[in-house]
Design a protein around this motif. Sequence first.
Motif, PDB file in Angstrom:
ATOM      1  N   MET A 256      21.912   6.593  20.397  1.00 49.03           N
ATOM      2  CA  MET A 256      21.240   5.332  20.139  1.00 49.03           C
ATOM      3  C   MET A 256      20.914   5.361  18.401  1.00 49.03           C
ATOM      4  N   ASP A 257      21.418   4.272  17.849  1.00 44.89           N
ATOM      5  CA  ASP A 257      21.196   4.095  16.257  1.00 44.89           C
ATOM      6  C   ASP A 257      19.882   3.739  15.906  1.00 44.89           C
ATOM      7  N   THR A 258      19.383   4.477  14.996  1.00 49.01           N
ATOM      8  CA  THR A 258      18.078   3.954  14.414  1.00 49.01           C
ATOM      9  C   THR A 258      18.213   3.254  13.397  1.00 49.01           C
ATOM     10  N   GLU A 259      17.401   2.109  13.276  1.00 54.95           N
ATOM     11  CA  GLU A 259      17.420   1.271  12.170  1.00 54.95           C
ATOM     12  C   GLU A 259      16.377   1.804  10.970  1.00 54.95           C
ATOM     13  N   TYR A 260      16.676   1.776   9.864  1.00 57.87           N
ATOM     14  CA  TYR A 260      16.042   2.305   8.740  1.00 57.87           C
ATOM     15  C   TYR A 260      15.796   1.135   7.711  1.00 57.87           C
ATOM     16  N   TYR A 261      14.482   1.167   6.940  1.00 60.96           N
ATOM     17  CA  TYR A 261      14.285   0.340   5.855  1.00 60.96           C
ATOM     18  C   TYR A 261      14.051   1.015   4.650  1.00 60.96           C
ATOM     19  N   THR A 262      14.119   0.534   3.461  1.00 59.79           N
ATOM     20  CA  THR A 262      13.923   1.023   2.217  1.00 59.79           C
ATOM     21  C   THR A 262      12.551   0.801   1.988  1.00 59.79           C
ATOM     22  N   VAL A 263      12.029   1.700   0.941  1.00 59.24           N
ATOM     23  CA  VAL A 263      10.702   1.487   0.761  1.00 59.24           C
ATOM     24  C   VAL A 263      10.285  -0.003   0.519  1.00 59.24           C
ATOM     25  N   GLU A 264      10.937  -0.509  -0.247  1.00 61.19           N
ATOM     26  CA  GLU A 264      10.706  -2.026  -0.906  1.00 61.19           C
ATOM     27  C   GLU A 264      10.679  -2.876   0.385  1.00 61.19           C
ATOM     28  N   GLU A 265      11.725  -2.689   1.440  1.00 59.25           N
ATOM     29  CA  GLU A 265      11.656  -3.543   2.504  1.00 59.25           C
ATOM     30  C   GLU A 265      10.622  -3.491   3.385  1.00 59.25           C
TER      31      GLU A 265
ATOM     32  N   ILE B 209       3.620   9.001   6.573  1.00 54.82           N
ATOM     33  CA  ILE B 209       4.831   8.417   7.032  1.00 54.82           C
ATOM     34  C   ILE B 209       5.955   9.014   6.868  1.00 54.82           C
ATOM     35  N   SER B 210       6.776   9.127   8.145  1.00 53.02           N
ATOM     36  CA  SER B 210       7.928  10.241   7.939  1.00 53.02           C
ATOM     37  C   SER B 210       9.207   9.163   7.355  1.00 53.02           C
ATOM     38  N   ALA B 211       9.933   9.718   6.545  1.00 49.83           N
ATOM     39  CA  ALA B 211      11.173   9.197   5.815  1.00 49.83           C
ATOM     40  C   ALA B 211      12.186  10.117   5.596  1.00 49.83           C
ATOM     41  N   ILE B 212      13.451   9.863   5.474  1.00 46.12           N
ATOM     42  CA  ILE B 212      14.522  10.619   5.147  1.00 46.12           C
ATOM     43  C   ILE B 212      15.008  10.343   3.604  1.00 46.12           C
TER      44      ILE B 212
ATOM     45  N   PRO C 285      12.364   5.101   9.213  1.00 47.02           N
ATOM     46  CA  PRO C 285      12.669   4.536  10.554  1.00 47.02           C
ATOM     47  C   PRO C 285      11.799   3.565  10.956  1.00 47.02           C
ATOM     48  N   LYS C 286      12.361   2.635  11.598  1.00 43.25           N
ATOM     49  CA  LYS C 286      11.672   1.644  12.161  1.00 43.25           C
ATOM     50  C   LYS C 286      10.495   2.049  12.903  1.00 43.25           C
ATOM     51  N   THR C 287      10.754   3.065  13.586  1.00 37.95           N
ATOM     52  CA  THR C 287       9.632   3.620  14.667  1.00 37.95           C
ATOM     53  C   THR C 287       8.161   4.052  13.725  1.00 37.95           C
ATOM     54  N   GLN C 288       8.411   4.034  12.553  1.00 35.25           N
ATOM     55  CA  GLN C 288       7.140   4.299  11.575  1.00 35.25           C
ATOM     56  C   GLN C 288       6.217   3.248  11.417  1.00 35.25           C
ATOM     57  N   ILE C 289       6.720   1.984  12.070  1.00 33.32           N
ATOM     58  CA  ILE C 289       5.784   0.855  11.689  1.00 33.32           C
ATOM     59  C   ILE C 289       4.670   0.967  12.700  1.00 33.32           C
TER      60      ILE C 289
END
Length: 73
Positions: free
Chosen positions: A1-10, A31-34, A47-51
Amino acid sequence: MDTEYYTVEEFAKLMNMQPIAIRRAIWAGRISAIRIGAAKKSPFRIPKTQIDKLMQLTELELKGDKNGLDTNT
């Protein structure tokens, strides 16, 4: 399953926050980020899951004082 990611700005725009507040939350471990790339200044992807996690944090924990400064230091 692909995870959707956002930039910090997005992510900041989506959450109606300043990008620096998001970065501070990442640096503090709230907040988790890579990082994309190996360099220390490589951009973060969130990751979108961090919302959901962000919604659980209080506005005060993320934004600090009105000047955007961390009040814990």
